[in-house]
Write a protein that holds these residues in place. Sequence first.
Motif, short mmCIF file in Angstrom:
data_model
loop_
_atom_site.label_atom_id
_atom_site.label_comp_id
_atom_site.label_asym_id
_atom_site.label_seq_id
_atom_site.Cartn_x
_atom_site.Cartn_y
_atom_site.Cartn_z
N ILE A 399 5.08 4.06 -3.30
CA ILE A 399 3.84 3.85 -4.06
C ILE A 399 3.71 4.90 -5.17
CG2 ILE A 399 1.32 3.95 -3.92
CD1 ILE A 399 1.61 2.72 -1.06
N LEU A 400 3.90 6.18 -4.81
CA LEU A 400 3.70 7.26 -5.78
C LEU A 400 4.83 7.33 -6.81
CD1 LEU A 400 2.27 10.07 -3.49
CD2 LEU A 400 1.03 8.54 -5.02
N GLN A 401 5.98 6.79 -6.48
CA GLN A 401 7.08 6.69 -7.44
C GLN A 401 6.70 5.75 -8.58
OE1 GLN A 401 10.49 4.35 -6.18
NE2 GLN A 401 11.91 5.86 -7.03
N ASN A 402 5.92 4.73 -8.25
CA ASN A 402 5.61 3.67 -9.22
C ASN A 402 4.21 3.73 -9.81
OD1 ASN A 402 7.95 1.50 -9.21
ND2 ASN A 402 7.76 2.24 -7.10
N PHE A 403 3.27 4.39 -9.11
CA PHE A 403 1.89 4.37 -9.56
C PHE A 403 1.22 5.74 -9.44
CE2 PHE A 403 2.83 0.27 -7.53
CZ PHE A 403 2.62 -0.60 -8.60
N THR A 404 0.24 5.95 -10.30
CA THR A 404 -0.70 7.06 -10.15
C THR A 404 -2.02 6.50 -9.66
OG1 THR A 404 0.36 8.41 -11.85
CG2 THR A 404 -1.95 8.90 -11.36
N LEU A 405 -2.61 7.14 -8.67
CA LEU A 405 -3.86 6.66 -8.10
C LEU A 405 -5.03 7.12 -8.96
CD1 LEU A 405 -3.06 7.71 -4.41
CD2 LEU A 405 -2.65 5.47 -5.46
N LYS A 406 -5.84 6.15 -9.39
CA LYS A 406 -6.99 6.47 -10.25
C LYS A 406 -8.28 6.08 -9.51
CE LYS A 406 -9.04 5.37 -14.75
NZ LYS A 406 -8.98 4.44 -15.90
N PRO A 429 -14.56 3.42 3.52
CA PRO A 429 -14.16 2.34 2.60
C PRO A 429 -14.08 2.86 1.16
CG PRO A 429 -15.97 1.64 4.02
CD PRO A 429 -15.83 3.12 4.20
N TYR A 430 -13.10 2.39 0.43
CA TYR A 430 -12.96 2.81 -0.97
C TYR A 430 -12.17 1.79 -1.76
CZ TYR A 430 -8.15 4.17 0.31
OH TYR A 430 -6.84 4.16 0.76
N GLU A 431 -12.31 1.88 -3.09
CA GLU A 431 -11.46 1.12 -4.00
C GLU A 431 -10.71 2.10 -4.88
OE1 GLU A 431 -13.77 -1.78 -6.12
OE2 GLU A 431 -13.60 -3.21 -4.47
N VAL A 432 -9.55 1.68 -5.37
CA VAL A 432 -8.72 2.55 -6.20
C VAL A 432 -7.93 1.69 -7.19
CG1 VAL A 432 -6.88 2.53 -4.46
CG2 VAL A 432 -6.92 4.34 -6.17
N SER A 433 -7.67 2.24 -8.36
CA SER A 433 -6.79 1.57 -9.33
C SER A 433 -5.40 2.19 -9.22
CB SER A 433 -7.31 1.78 -10.76
OG SER A 433 -8.54 1.13 -10.92
N PHE A 434 -4.38 1.34 -9.29
CA PHE A 434 -2.99 1.81 -9.29
C PHE A 434 -2.46 1.68 -10.73
CE2 PHE A 434 -3.89 0.72 -4.96
CZ PHE A 434 -3.11 1.58 -4.18
N VAL A 435 -2.28 2.82 -11.39
CA VAL A 435 -1.84 2.83 -12.77
C VAL A 435 -0.32 3.00 -12.82
CG1 VAL A 435 -2.06 3.97 -15.01
CG2 VAL A 435 -4.04 3.86 -13.46
N PRO A 436 0.41 2.01 -13.37
CA PRO A 436 1.89 2.13 -13.43
C PRO A 436 2.31 3.40 -14.16
CG PRO A 436 1.20 -0.10 -13.97
CD PRO A 436 -0.05 0.74 -13.92
N ARG A 437 3.36 4.02 -13.65
CA ARG A 437 3.86 5.25 -14.27
C ARG A 437 4.93 4.91 -15.32
NH1 ARG A 437 6.27 9.09 -10.40
NH2 ARG A 437 5.78 10.65 -11.96
#
Length: 437
Positions: A399-406, A429-437
């Motif tokens: 996950i962290l190789q491909n995305f930054t958690l926003k 509970p939470y929501e998060v955006s996965f921003v491609p690296r």
Amino acid sequence: MKRLSEKYGPIFTIHLGPQKVVVLYGYDVVKEALIDQADDFSGRGDLPLFKRLFKGAGIVTSNGETWKQLRRFALSTLRDFGMGKRSIEERIQEEAHFLVERIRSTHEKPFNPGRFLIHAVSNIICSIVFGDRFDYEDKKFLNLIYLIDENNDLQSSMRTQLYNFFPTLMDYSPGPHQKLIKNTEEVDTFILEIIAQHKENWDPSCPRDFVDAFLHKIDQEKGNGHSEFTVESLTRSTLDLFLAGTGTTSTTLRHALLILQKYPEIQEKVQKEIDGVIGRDRRPCMADRSQMPYTDAVIHEIQRFIDFLPLNVPHAVIKDTKFRNYLIPKDTMIFPLLTPILHDSKEFPNPEKFDPGHFLNANGTFKKSDLFMPFSAGKRICAGEGLARMELFIFLTSILQNFTLKPVVDHKDIDITPIISTLANMPRPYEVSFVPR
């Protein structure tokens, strides 16, 4: 428990309704019981909710000869089908790839990643137990994931926890505990359907998975009137493996993604290590872990900090047992608490703070700790520990190789303290955006 230990010491008795429970508080006393006197403390505590859900017939909740035979069979069979081997690592890598592509399809929109994580982790144990993974759009599988996810919430409700104090009364009382029981029965039905399908095209000379191997064992022991290998023990053992192999690791990953949003500087350091050791193109593998001490420390600290099973899974003494200055009667339930071990301030300074430095030496190398025991210890140590460690490392690094958690809120406002409950500590509970690296 902490206040009681300060008053009465590391061994004391509490009452769950009419049931006496001996609490072991602290590393020394837990080690002495689960490791030094492992056989004496190898029983499973008869917690009413567990008894109602699992009927004492599977691997996790059974005792005596039933437990010994089922656990031995499960461990050897799981190894035969790849657990701890290169083949299962390749399955996890493949599933991590599917997970990454699924996250990519969200196009940076904020969402709760819980279901995605449960799907991915569940498919690993499904491939071992049922012989195949499920497509992410499979309706039966989606319903199954929904039931497990809902049960994660239901188990922390007050009425569900009261079940262990007053089971007879709660059996007749409405509430979320009834929904928890009904959901578990639905999961049971799903497993029975898979077993029935396996029976239709079962070839004893060529077992495809755990269910096939168990059916073969049942067939071998047909003439044995006292065999522990029955359709009921198959159903219960499969349910145990499925639930244990799905819930714990996926929940730990949910905690992990929340914690890494809170500390962007830690996330950045992990990504820097991923880029330096693995790069952006190659899939992460377990051989990388030894070269990634910071990432390894972060994963260990996540497990330590969240303290997933605060009370541990209840044990019991299998005979009248002398322990320190006490005599504990046979079948007495034991709570060998994990919280005071994972939050020991001598071993982990400032234990309430999330700090990967708890597992790092001054020179940046990884530091092992005897007090790191989120999987418990002794005869009842988690059978899937090796699998869980593989999954946590490969899924998280992929996950962290491909995305930054926003995060959707300011990272300083994120609350990472778990939702406390009797059985398991759940992430908020939470929501998060996965921003491609």
